[in-house]
Enzyme design. Structure first.
Site, short mmCIF file in Angstrom:
data_model
loop_
_atom_site.label_atom_id
_atom_site.label_comp_id
_atom_site.label_asym_id
_atom_site.label_seq_id
_atom_site.Cartn_x
_atom_site.Cartn_y
_atom_site.Cartn_z
N TYR A 149 0.85 -1.20 0.00
CA TYR A 149 0.00 0.00 0.00
C TYR A 149 0.88 1.23 0.00
O TYR A 149 1.84 1.33 0.77
CB TYR A 149 -0.88 -0.02 1.25
N ASP A 237 9.19 2.78 0.17
CA ASP A 237 8.11 3.41 0.93
C ASP A 237 8.27 2.99 2.38
O ASP A 237 7.85 1.89 2.77
CB ASP A 237 6.75 3.00 0.36
N LYS A 265 3.76 8.57 9.18
CA LYS A 265 3.44 7.94 10.47
C LYS A 265 4.39 8.38 11.59
O LYS A 265 4.21 9.46 12.13
CB LYS A 265 3.34 6.42 10.28
C1 LIG Z 1 -0.01 4.41 5.80
C2 LIG Z 1 0.81 4.22 4.58
C3 LIG Z 1 0.81 5.13 3.52
C4 LIG Z 1 -0.17 6.27 3.46
O1 LIG Z 1 0.02 7.21 4.46
P1 LIG Z 1 -1.22 8.17 4.86
O2 LIG Z 1 -0.61 9.11 5.85
O3 LIG Z 1 -2.27 7.27 5.42
O4 LIG Z 1 -1.66 8.85 3.62
C5 LIG Z 1 1.69 4.95 2.49
N1 LIG Z 1 2.55 3.92 2.48
C6 LIG Z 1 2.59 3.00 3.47
C7 LIG Z 1 3.59 1.90 3.42
C8 LIG Z 1 1.70 3.11 4.54
O5 LIG Z 1 1.71 2.17 5.49
#
Ligand SMILES: *Cc1c(COP(=O)(O)O)cnc(C)c1O
Length: 427
Positions: A149, A237, A265
């Protein structure tokens, strides 16, 4: 918890109210209870490992805002930093010292990441990183991995894990075919064959949105090699792994240096934030000095950067050692519980990240994760745990996020409650 007078609100009543004015009653689909049944509880407050709902029920919390919280809820140092920043003003639309401080803290800790641009979410970070990689390489095609994701932007919302996975939506309507025409989806943990038509490969270096799926030995190294040979930007990511699996994130942990990074995060200390970074020559393609446009009214927000900088300054080798040992205690404890009960399950752990997969099969990719989920055990375990006072994510594709608020006492209590949950579940 001491006996309380009758709560002011019930979760049911709040959820009914929420559903009237918020689609599905939630502001992010992962919070819904669709895949586990029942009604979401409404959190009134948190402290350390614990959250307290509007009915005054206490839970040991492993959601921890899906990894945005690492010190535990309402850590006094963070609360103080937020209060101090807020007293001066919440946003100016001008440069501030706080954003320089946070950017320096990130760049100092992540080898090879020479510059960062702050955003307000991980979605924006990943979306902007892709645009920048395309601008830098002059190519359109990108490759992502099934079950990873990277936020909910159009081009990246194919083969997405997390909430998309729980809902069983392979894709989303409302995304024009053209928006994903240049997104190739490949199975995780298999090194794809690239060529010079690709701008970027984006990967969760430890997949944590299809349950927890660590990279197999050689996977990240193989991606690095394929990308280097074909002039493709490798994007880690690290919105979850950054400053959670170790001081330098996944790139340091695995000794593989990508060209670009996404963060989020943890780096906001619970405030809305994201960041993307990379080598100087790539980052200097960004407006206002380069031709790749990217912007944000609240980007580098002073409250978020104050909270984030405080968190990063508190995380060092020792705190990561503690985090990993707590997570190990949790994963070993849960393994033993399942084992003693004769329930086939895997409890993978990487550093402080923990996952639960029911079934005998090792899970190395999304297809295998889906097979585990299809056994239907997670909702049962989730609901028994919830009743006993342990909050797991209300979907089977999320990781568990033990943090510094989870002492050995909380971990051991969780394992005991899991033992009881499993007993009830087998009845
Ligand atoms: C949570 C997440 C995102 C998106 O971040 P948001 O602050 O929710 O937009 C992108 N990449 C990864 C790996 C994530 O876990």
């Amino acid at each position: 918890m001491p006996a309380q007078s009758k709560p002011l609100h019930s979760n049911r009543e709040l959820f009914d109210r929420a559903c009237r004015v918020i689609p599905g009653g939630v502001n992010s689909p992962v919070r819904a209870f669709g895949s586990v049944g029942g009604t979401p509880f409404f959190v009134a407050k948190g402290k350390g490992a614990y959250i307290f709902d509007e009915e005054s029920k206490t839970y040991i919390d492993y959601i921890q805002s899906y990894g945005a919280i690492i010190l535990g809820h309402a850590d006094e140092r963070i609360t103080a930093a937020i209060r101090r920043a807020a007293e001066f003003g919440s946003t100016y639309g001008t440069p501030t010292l706080g954003e320089v401080t946070l950017a320096e803290l990130i760049v100092e800790r992540v080898d090879g990441c020479e510059m960062v641009r702050l955003t307000s979410s991980g979605t924006e970070a990943a979306m902007s990183a892709i645009r920048l990689a395309r601008g830098f390489t002059g190519r359109d095609k990108i490759l992502k991995f099934d079950g990873c994701y990277h936020g909910h932007s159009d081009a990246l919302l194919v083969g997405g894990g997390s909430g998309v996975a729980s809902l069983g939506i392979p894709d989303s309507v409302g995304i024009p075919a053209g928006a994903v025409a240049n997104t190739i989806v490949a199975p995780y943990n298999e090194i794809p064959l690239l060529d010079e038509s690709y701008a970027a490969v984006i990967v969760e270096p430890v997949a944590a949105n299809m349950g927890l799926v660590p990279p197999l030995p050689g996977f990240l190294e193989g991606l690095r090699k394929q990308c280097s040979e074909n002039g493709v930007a490798l994007i880690f990511d690290e919105v979850i792994t950054g400053f959670r699996i170790g001081e330098g994130g996944a790139s340091k942990y695995f000794g593989v240096t990508p060209d670009m990074w996404c963060f989020g995060k943890v780096i906001g200390g619970g405030m809305p934030i994201g960041a993307f970074g990379g080598r100087r020559e790539i980052m200097e393609m960004l407006a206002p000095i380069g031709p790749v446009y990217q912007a944000g009214t609240l980007s580098g927000n002073p409250i978020a950067t104050a909270a984030g900088a405080t968190v990063l300054q508190l995380l060092d080798a020792e705190t990561f050692r503690v985090l990993a040992s707590r997570a190990e205690r949790l994963s070993l404890g849960l393994k033993e519980v399942f084992n003693n009960a004769g329930i086939e399950a895997k409890v993978p752990r990487l550093s402080s990240l923990v996952g639960i997969f029911f079934g005998a099969e090792n899970v190395t990719n999304y297809a295998e994760a889906k097979r585990s989920v299809s056994l239907g055990m997670y909702p049962k375990f989730f609901n028994e745990m919830l009743t006993l006072g342990v909050a797991l994510a209300p979907g089977p594709y999320e990781a568990l996020f033990p943090g510094l608020g989870h002492g050995e006492k909380e971990i051991d209590h969780t394992v005991d409650l899991a033992g009881e949950a499993v007993k009830r579940l087998l009845k």
